[in-house]
Design a protein around this motif. Structure first.
Motif, PDB file in Angstrom:
ATOM      1  N   VAL A  16       0.765  -1.245   0.092  1.00 61.23           N
ATOM      2  CA  VAL A  16      -0.001   0.071   0.194  1.00 61.23           C
ATOM      3  C   VAL A  16       0.813   1.387  -0.085  1.00 61.23           C
ATOM      4  N   LYS A  17       2.023   1.087   0.023  1.00 61.13           N
ATOM      5  CA  LYS A  17       2.983   2.367   0.045  1.00 61.13           C
ATOM      6  C   LYS A  17       2.820   3.240  -1.162  1.00 61.13           C
ATOM      7  N   GLY A  18       2.649   4.498  -0.930  1.00 62.51           N
ATOM      8  CA  GLY A  18       2.389   5.398  -1.924  1.00 62.51           C
ATOM      9  C   GLY A  18       1.087   5.635  -2.454  1.00 62.51           C
ATOM     10  N   ARG A  19       0.333   4.716  -1.701  1.00 63.74           N
ATOM     11  CA  ARG A  19      -1.320   4.768  -1.936  1.00 63.74           C
ATOM     12  C   ARG A  19      -2.314   5.007  -0.715  1.00 63.74           C
ATOM     13  N   PHE A  20      -1.877   4.680   0.376  1.00 63.72           N
ATOM     14  CA  PHE A  20      -2.490   4.763   1.548  1.00 63.72           C
ATOM     15  C   PHE A  20      -1.587   5.656   2.480  1.00 63.72           C
ATOM     16  N   THR A  21      -2.426   6.500   3.188  1.00 61.45           N
ATOM     17  CA  THR A  21      -1.936   7.289   4.365  1.00 61.45           C
ATOM     18  C   THR A  21      -2.786   7.194   5.590  1.00 61.45           C
TER      19      THR A  21
END
Length: 119
Positions: free
Chosen positions: A64-69
């Motif tokens: 999910v890195k770069g897509r979820f915060t």
């Protein structure tokens, strides 16, 4: 005792966005690190993202890195998961969890909110 209630899950098309919320009923929310987990049918539970008590340290699963915060608002006793560029493989029940800051185990869990990403 900490009670956690997730919300925001729904059906969304691939490429879309969702924001999940987790409201905590607790006296001092900032005593807890928070995490978002997910579980899909037939798969192990996965830690998606976590955030420390102050919000200045975060970690994400590679998927999910770069897509979820992940973020939190300690004044509102709430942790969020902003999910962008959703993929069908993000389909799962998402759970928030809490652990006493500085400890290893998440001991409080919400009931989950379902996210379905259609292709």
């Amino acid at each position: 005792q900490v009670q956690l209630v997730e919300s925001g899950g729904r059906l969304v098309q691939a490429g879309g966005s969702l924001r999940l919320s987790c409201a905590a009923s607790v006296r001092t929310f900032s005593n807890y690190d928070m995490g978002w987990f997910r579980r899909s049918p037939g798969k192990e539970r996965e830690l998606v993202a976590r955030i420390n008590w102050s919000g200045d340290l975060t970690n994400y699963a590679d998927s999910v890195k770069g897509r979820f915060t992940i973020s939190r608002d300690n004044a509102k006793n709430t942790v969020y998961l902003q999910m962008n560029s959703l993929k069908p493989e993000d389909t799962a029940t998402y759970y928030c969890a809490a652990r006493v800051s500085g400890t290893a185990e998440y001991i409080y869990w919400g009931q989950g909110t379902q996210v379905i990403v259609s292709s």
